[in-house]
Every structure is written in C-alpha cells, then in structure tokens.
Design a protein around this motif. Sequence first.
Motif, short mmCIF file in Angstrom:
data_model
loop_
_atom_site.label_atom_id
_atom_site.label_comp_id
_atom_site.label_asym_id
_atom_site.label_seq_id
_atom_site.Cartn_x
_atom_site.Cartn_y
_atom_site.Cartn_z
N GLY A 180 0.86 -1.25 0.07
CA GLY A 180 0.11 0.21 0.12
C GLY A 180 0.93 1.10 0.05
O GLY A 180 2.12 1.08 -0.15
N ASP A 181 0.35 2.46 0.12
CA ASP A 181 0.75 3.73 0.28
C ASP A 181 0.73 4.33 1.66
O ASP A 181 1.40 5.54 1.60
N ALA A 182 0.50 3.41 2.49
CA ALA A 182 0.71 3.71 4.11
C ALA A 182 1.25 2.80 4.69
O ALA A 182 1.31 1.68 4.42
N ASP A 183 1.62 3.01 5.97
CA ASP A 183 2.17 2.05 7.02
C ASP A 183 1.20 0.76 7.10
O ASP A 183 -0.10 0.85 7.34
N LEU A 184 1.85 -0.27 6.99
CA LEU A 184 0.95 -1.65 7.32
C LEU A 184 1.21 -1.97 8.71
O LEU A 184 2.44 -2.18 9.29
N ARG A 185 0.12 -2.04 9.55
CA ARG A 185 0.29 -2.32 10.98
C ARG A 185 -0.54 -3.48 11.24
O ARG A 185 -1.57 -3.81 10.87
N TYR A 186 0.27 -4.49 11.97
CA TYR A 186 -0.41 -5.71 12.58
C TYR A 186 -0.02 -6.09 13.62
O TYR A 186 1.25 -5.84 13.98
N LEU A 187 -0.56 -7.06 14.37
CA LEU A 187 -0.15 -7.75 15.66
C LEU A 187 -0.11 -9.19 15.07
O LEU A 187 -0.66 -10.02 14.40
N GLY A 188 1.32 -9.77 15.59
CA GLY A 188 1.71 -11.18 15.44
C GLY A 188 1.40 -11.72 16.79
O GLY A 188 2.00 -11.44 17.74
N ILE A 189 0.62 -12.66 16.92
CA ILE A 189 0.26 -13.37 18.29
C ILE A 189 0.87 -14.96 17.90
O ILE A 189 0.49 -15.50 16.86
N SER A 190 1.39 -15.14 19.06
CA SER A 190 1.90 -16.54 19.16
C SER A 190 1.74 -17.52 20.20
O SER A 190 1.87 -16.76 21.22
N ASP A 191 1.86 -18.71 20.33
CA ASP A 191 1.52 -19.48 21.33
C ASP A 191 2.85 -20.08 22.16
O ASP A 191 2.63 -20.48 23.03
N THR A 192 3.83 -19.68 21.57
CA THR A 192 5.20 -20.20 22.02
C THR A 192 5.97 -19.15 22.60
O THR A 192 6.54 -18.29 21.61
N PRO A 193 6.24 -18.99 23.82
CA PRO A 193 7.26 -17.86 24.10
C PRO A 193 8.57 -18.00 23.44
O PRO A 193 8.99 -19.43 23.46
N ARG A 194 9.32 -17.12 23.40
CA ARG A 194 10.46 -17.11 22.89
C ARG A 194 11.71 -17.86 23.55
O ARG A 194 12.66 -17.97 23.05
N GLU A 195 11.35 -17.94 24.88
CA GLU A 195 12.48 -18.63 25.56
C GLU A 195 12.40 -19.87 25.25
O GLU A 195 13.55 -20.76 25.42
N ASP A 196 11.34 -20.63 24.56
CA ASP A 196 11.36 -22.01 24.38
C ASP A 196 12.15 -22.49 22.87
O ASP A 196 12.57 -21.36 22.03
N ALA A 197 12.78 -23.56 22.80
CA ALA A 197 13.18 -23.97 21.67
C ALA A 197 12.50 -23.81 20.43
O ALA A 197 11.32 -24.05 20.32
#
Length: 166
Positions: free
Chosen positions: A105-122
């Motif tokens: 587009g011609d404006a910022d793309l804003r989105y939420l990324g939701i995940s089920d695994t904490p980044r501390e996990d492998a």
Amino acid sequence: MTKPVINIDDVPLNEFGNGKSYVARLGRIGPAMGSKGIGCLLTVVPPGKKAFPFHNHHIMNELFVIIDGQGEYRFGDETYPVKKGDVCAAPPGGPEVAHQLVNTGDADLRYLGISDTPREDAEVVEYPDSDKFMVMSRSEGGGPMNAKFRVMGRDRPSLDYWDGEE
C-alpha cells in the motif's frame, strides 16, 4: 505489579530491519503487560517494505491481525491480498506454510503477530527463499538476536550422530 491493559498506540517501538527491503518498527506487547505463555508483537512496516524474510516455524503457531493498511500475505506457494480487519494463519510445519507479510500500500501496514510459544522455548525456523535454517533456544530477550543458543546454517549433508565422539 504490571498494568494488564495497554493501548497499541502506547507500545514502545524499536527500529528493525536490514538493507533496503526489510524495514519495520517492532513493539513487544506481552512482556509490557506481564503476559506469559503467549506472544504478541506489534509490527509497523512502511510502504514497499517487509519486516521479516519468508519463513516457517517448526513449533510456533502464529496468527496476524491486520490493524491498518494493506499488503500481501505470502503463504506457501500462494499470495493473498490483506487489509484492515483481516486475520492470517501461520501454523507450524514445513515450507508449505512459510509466510511473510509485504506492504503493497501507500501507508504503513500495522499488524499484531500473536504466537503460542514463548521466545524462551526452543524453535527451528526455515527460510525457503535463501535455503537457510535457524535453531534457537533460551531467548530471554524475546527474539533470535537475543537467544543464548542460536545456529544459522544452510541445508547440507548432516554429520553422523557419533561424529567427533571418539
């Protein structure tokens, strides 16, 4: 105690990217609210750019909620137009579920990324466009750049399990 409510307009954003194609501002929402066991990342991508390379996770489930703007969602071998209000699935698996959001587009793309695994996990992540993979764990800081263990490589013949042991 951390306040359990935050407005996305108040999420602190950090610059992220590489070269001319990858430009974004990222804000980790979960830790700011005291949330554990689920991740939520606000991503703001300027026109013509993308935040992350095309990739797939072996473990993590993700979904993306488009808050504003428009773009394309690359998913496996397909590309889908996306706009405000759309939700995109990114289940774990192989290259058939690799994914990437691109701002067309011609404006910022804003989105939420939701995940089920904490980044501390492998986690194991593949990058089909560049034939790379990453293995990581213990990312207390919330991402691969902060992982205590991280290996990036390209697919090659694997070593034998007993290689170098005697």
